[in-house]
Design an enzyme around this catalytic site. Structure first.
Site, PDB file in Angstrom:
ATOM      1  N   LEU A 144     -12.314   1.168  -3.010  1.00 22.03           N
ATOM      2  CA  LEU A 144     -12.321  -0.050  -3.837  1.00 22.03           C
ATOM      3  C   LEU A 144     -12.204   0.285  -5.325  1.00 22.03           C
ATOM      4  O   LEU A 144     -12.528  -0.518  -6.187  1.00 22.03           O
ATOM      5  CB  LEU A 144     -13.585  -0.883  -3.559  1.00 22.03           C
ATOM      6  CG  LEU A 144     -13.740  -1.357  -2.109  1.00 22.03           C
ATOM      7  CD1 LEU A 144     -15.060  -2.098  -1.921  1.00 22.03           C
ATOM      8  CD2 LEU A 144     -12.577  -2.250  -1.678  1.00 22.03           C
ATOM      9  N   GLU A 147       0.837  -1.209   0.000  1.00 20.86           N
ATOM     10  CA  GLU A 147       0.000   0.000   0.000  1.00 20.86           C
ATOM     11  C   GLU A 147       0.862   1.246   0.000  1.00 20.86           C
ATOM     12  O   GLU A 147       1.859   1.321   0.742  1.00 20.86           O
ATOM     13  CB  GLU A 147      -0.899  -0.022   1.246  1.00 20.86           C
ATOM     14  CG  GLU A 147      -2.236   0.615   1.045  1.00 20.86           C
ATOM     15  CD  GLU A 147      -3.111  -0.155   0.065  1.00 20.86           C
ATOM     16  OE1 GLU A 147      -3.122   0.207  -1.128  1.00 20.86           O
ATOM     17  OE2 GLU A 147      -3.745  -1.133   0.487  1.00 20.86           O
ATOM     18  N   THR A 180       2.762   2.266  -2.291  1.00 21.33           N
ATOM     19  CA  THR A 180       4.074   1.971  -2.875  1.00 21.33           C
ATOM     20  C   THR A 180       4.068   2.190  -4.390  1.00 21.33           C
ATOM     21  O   THR A 180       5.133   2.294  -4.994  1.00 21.33           O
ATOM     22  CB  THR A 180       4.471   0.491  -2.625  1.00 21.33           C
ATOM     23  OG1 THR A 180       3.361  -0.316  -3.006  1.00 21.33           O
ATOM     24  CG2 THR A 180       4.804   0.229  -1.169  1.00 21.33           C
ATOM     25  N   ASP A 181       2.864   2.259  -4.994  1.00 23.59           N
ATOM     26  CA  ASP A 181       2.855   2.264  -6.472  1.00 23.59           C
ATOM     27  C   ASP A 181       3.456   3.534  -7.055  1.00 23.59           C
ATOM     28  O   ASP A 181       4.188   3.490  -8.045  1.00 23.59           O
ATOM     29  CB  ASP A 181       1.454   1.950  -7.046  1.00 23.59           C
ATOM     30  CG  ASP A 181       0.360   2.934  -6.678  1.00 23.59           C
ATOM     31  OD1 ASP A 181       0.574   3.786  -5.789  1.00 23.59           O
ATOM     32  OD2 ASP A 181      -0.737   2.847  -7.284  1.00 23.59           O
ATOM     33  N   GLU A 234      -6.767  10.259 -15.127  1.00 26.14           N
ATOM     34  CA  GLU A 234      -7.019  10.607 -13.721  1.00 26.14           C
ATOM     35  C   GLU A 234      -5.995  11.645 -13.231  1.00 26.14           C
ATOM     36  O   GLU A 234      -6.342  12.601 -12.549  1.00 26.14           O
ATOM     37  CB  GLU A 234      -6.985   9.351 -12.849  1.00 26.14           C
ATOM     38  CG  GLU A 234      -7.245   9.679 -11.402  1.00 26.14           C
ATOM     39  CD  GLU A 234      -8.183   8.710 -10.689  1.00 26.14           C
ATOM     40  OE1 GLU A 234      -8.652   7.751 -11.307  1.00 26.14           O
ATOM     41  OE2 GLU A 234      -8.422   8.945  -9.490  1.00 26.14           O
ATOM     42  N   SER A 261     -25.730   8.563 -16.062  1.00 24.43           N
ATOM     43  CA  SER A 261     -25.416   7.532 -15.070  1.00 24.43           C
ATOM     44  C   SER A 261     -26.714   7.104 -14.406  1.00 24.43           C
ATOM     45  O   SER A 261     -27.590   7.945 -14.164  1.00 24.43           O
ATOM     46  CB  SER A 261     -24.460   8.123 -14.029  1.00 24.43           C
ATOM     47  OG  SER A 261     -24.559   7.405 -12.822  1.00 24.43           O
ATOM     48  N   ASP A 295      -4.557   0.748  -9.536  1.00 21.81           N
ATOM     49  CA  ASP A 295      -6.003   0.510  -9.666  1.00 21.81           C
ATOM     50  C   ASP A 295      -6.405   0.251 -11.119  1.00 21.81           C
ATOM     51  O   ASP A 295      -7.174  -0.664 -11.414  1.00 21.81           O
ATOM     52  CB  ASP A 295      -6.785   1.713  -9.117  1.00 21.81           C
ATOM     53  CG  ASP A 295      -6.409   2.035  -7.677  1.00 21.81           C
ATOM     54  OD1 ASP A 295      -5.750   1.202  -7.039  1.00 21.81           O
ATOM     55  OD2 ASP A 295      -6.773   3.125  -7.210  1.00 21.81           O
TER      56      ASP A 295
HETATM   57  C1  GLA Z   1      -5.233   4.818  -4.233  1.00 25.42           C
HETATM   58  C2  GLA Z   1      -4.491   5.122  -5.533  1.00 25.42           C
HETATM   59  C3  GLA Z   1      -3.496   4.011  -5.870  1.00 25.42           C
HETATM   60  C4  GLA Z   1      -2.600   3.683  -4.674  1.00 25.42           C
HETATM   61  C5  GLA Z   1      -3.438   3.491  -3.409  1.00 25.42           C
HETATM   62  C6  GLA Z   1      -2.578   3.335  -2.173  1.00 25.42           C
HETATM   63  O1  GLA Z   1      -6.056   3.702  -4.421  1.00 25.42           O
HETATM   64  O2  GLA Z   1      -5.397   5.275  -6.604  1.00 25.42           O
HETATM   65  O3  GLA Z   1      -2.739   4.368  -6.989  1.00 25.42           O
HETATM   66  O4  GLA Z   1      -1.638   4.682  -4.493  1.00 25.42           O
HETATM   67  O5  GLA Z   1      -4.319   4.582  -3.177  1.00 25.42           O
HETATM   68  O6  GLA Z   1      -1.847   2.151  -2.238  1.00 25.42           O
END
Ligand code: GLA
Length: 383
Positions: free
Chosen positions: A123, A33, A35-36, A158, A67, A170
Site C-alpha cells: 500500500l 499493474e 505498467t508504470d 527510491e 520514528s 506510488d
Molecule cells: C510497486 C511500485 C510501483 C508499481 C507497482 C506495480 O508498487 O512501487 O511503481 O510498479 O509496484 O504496479
C-alpha cells in the site's frame, strides 16, 4: 483525517517545542499493474492511511529523525552525503539528499515520523514516508515544489538511494491524490485525469498478511525482462495486441507472456476508466477480474494467498471485481463492493480466508483521499 494523538506529546518530549505537521497518504491501485515502469497507464487512488511527519526547525544544518514505530535514530549533516542503513532512515536521508542535489538549500530539521500505512503490504508506505518527509523538509526551509516534481524527486530517491527501481505511480498518487476520485495517469507523458469513484460502491482492501521473499528481486527482474523485450518489439506502450503478436515471435515464452500482460493491461485501463466515466461499474469490475488473471497467469506476480482472497471475493454477492494490488507476491487485494454488501463481504472473506490459510486478514474499507499536505494544528478543533 485525525492527527495521531501521540504525535505532539512525543515530539515535545524528544525535541521540545511545537512542530509543523505534514501527512502523505498510501495508495491502492484499482487497475494498471506493473505498467508504470514501461511508460504505461495506471489508475490509483490515495487511501485514508497516511505517514505523518512532525517537523521542527533547527539552527544548524543537521537532520535528526526518529520514528514512533521503528527503532533507530537518523542523524547527519546536510553538508555531507548520508550513509545507507537498509531501514526506514534511507527514505528520509534519500529525499534530503535529492532535494539538495536539485539545488534546494535546506535548513536543519528535527523530524518525528508516525506511519499508519501497513508496512510491506503493497500500500506504498515507502512513497508515503518519502513524500511526507520531502514536503516537511521543503516547508521547514520556506521552499516549495510543484507536486509532480516532488513525486519525481521522491521516485528518484527510491531508485538511486534506496535502490528499488520502482515506477512513478506510488509517489505520484501520494502527491496528487484527489478525494473520491482515482487518477488515470499516463506514466510516459505524466498527464492524468481524475475519474470519480461510484458512490454506490466501496473500496475494500484485504491484506493477505504475507509478504514473500521474492518480491523485490522478482520486481526488478520483471522490469529488466520488459525492457529487454521492448528493445525487440518497440515500446510496449505503443503496441496493440495485434502488432505485439506480430513482433513477439522471437521472445521466449515467459517473456512474451509478461509483455502480453503489459500490452493487454494498458488497453484494460483505458476501457476501465471509460466504463467508470459512463457509470458502468459492472464492466469496471470485469476489467479488475481480468487484470488479476493476467497478473496471475502471464505476469506471474500473484501468489496462493492473493488468489484465495480474489476467488473468495468473486463468489460473494455485491462484488463488482477483485484483484491483487501493488507489486504482488503477497500484500493486498482490492475489491469493489456494492456498499450494502460490505459488512457481509468483510465477514465472509475473513472467515473463508482463515479456513483456507489459518491467517486472519486485515480488511480496510477505504475512501479515496486528497494528496500530501501540511495539516494545521487548528484542524484538531474540527475533527
Ligand atoms: C510497486 C511500485 C510501483 C508499481 C507497482 C506495480 O508498487 O512501487 O511503481 O510498479 O509496484 O504496479
Amino acid at each position: 483525517m485525525q492527527i495521531p494523538a501521540t504525535l505532539l506529546p512525543a515530539f515535545a518530549e524528544s525535541f521540545g517545542g511545537r512542530p509543523r505537521l505534514f501527512r502523505a497518504p498510501g495508495r491502492v491501485n484499482l487497475i494498471g499493474e506493473h505498467t508504470d515502469y514501461t511508460g504505461g497507464l495506471v489508475m490509483p487512488a490515495a487511501i485514508d492511511f497516511s505517514t505523518w511527519v512532525a517537523a521542527g526547525r533547527r539552527e544548524d544544518r543537521m537532520i535528526r529523525a526518529i520514528s514512533e514505530g521503528f527503532p533507530g535514530v537518523l542523524e547527519f549533516s546536510l553538508d555531507q552525503t548520508p550513509r545507507r542503513h537498509g531501514n526506514w532512515t534511507d527514505y528520509v536521508a534519500g529525499v534530503a539528499l535529492m532535494l539538495e542535489a536539485v539545488g534546494h538549500r535546506l535548513r536543519g530539521a528535527n523530524l518525528l515520523i508516525h506511519g499508519e500505512v501497513p508496512v510491506g503490504s503493497g500500500l506504498s508506505s515507502s512513497a508515503a514516508i518519502e513524500v511526507a518527509t520531502a514536503l516537511a523538509l521543503l516547508r521547514n526551509s520556506d521552499l516549495s515544489m510543484e507536486p509532480m516534481q516532488l513525486a519525481l524527486l521522491c521516485q528518484r530517491a527510491e531508485n538511486e538511494f534506496v535502490g528499488i527501481k520502482c515506477g512513478i505511480m506510488d509517489q505520484f498518487i501520494s502527491c496528487l491524490g484527489r478525494e473520491n476520485h482515482a487518477l488515470m495517469l499516463d506514466c510516459r507523458s505524466l498527464t492524468y485525469r481524475a475519474v470519480r469513484l461510484p458512490s454506490e460502491a466501496s473500496l475494500v482492501i484485504c491484506n493477505t498478511m504475507v509478504r514473500h521473499e521474492l518480491a523485490s528481486t522478482e520486481y526488478n527482474r520483471r522490469r529488466e525482462d520488459c525492457e529487454a523485450a521492448a528493445r525487440i518489439t518497440g515500446p510496449l506502450r505503443d503496441l496493440t495486441m495485434e502488432t505485439f503478436e506480430r513482433r513477439a515471435s522471437n521472445l521466449s515464452d515467459p517473456i512474451r507472456k509478461c509483455c502480453q500482460h503489459v500490452v493487454s493491461e494498458n488497453a484494460r485501463v483505458l476501457e476501465a476508466a471509460a466504463s467508470l466515466e459512463q457509470g458502468d461499474v459492472v464492466a469496471f469490475g470485469r476489467y479488475m477480474d481480468e487484470s488479476h488473471r493476467s497478473l496471475r497467469d502471464d505476469y506471474r506476480v500473484s501468489c496462493r494467498e492473493l488468489d484465495i482472497l480474489t476467488e473468495l471475493a468473486g463468489r460473494l454477492p455485491g462484488v463488482y471485481g477483485s484483484r491483487m494490488t501493488g507489486g504482488g507476491f503477497g500484500g493486498c487485494t482490492i475489491s469493489l463492493v456494492e456498499s450494502s454488501h460490505v459488512e457481509d463481504f468483510v465477514n465472509q472473506v475473513a472467515s473463508g480466508y482463515a479456513i483456507e490459510t489459518g491467517l486472519t486478514p486485515d480488511v480496510y474499507v477505504c475512501r479515496a483521499q486528497g494528496g500530501a499536505r501540511e495539516v494545521s494544528l487548528l484542524e484538531r478543533a474540527v475533527i
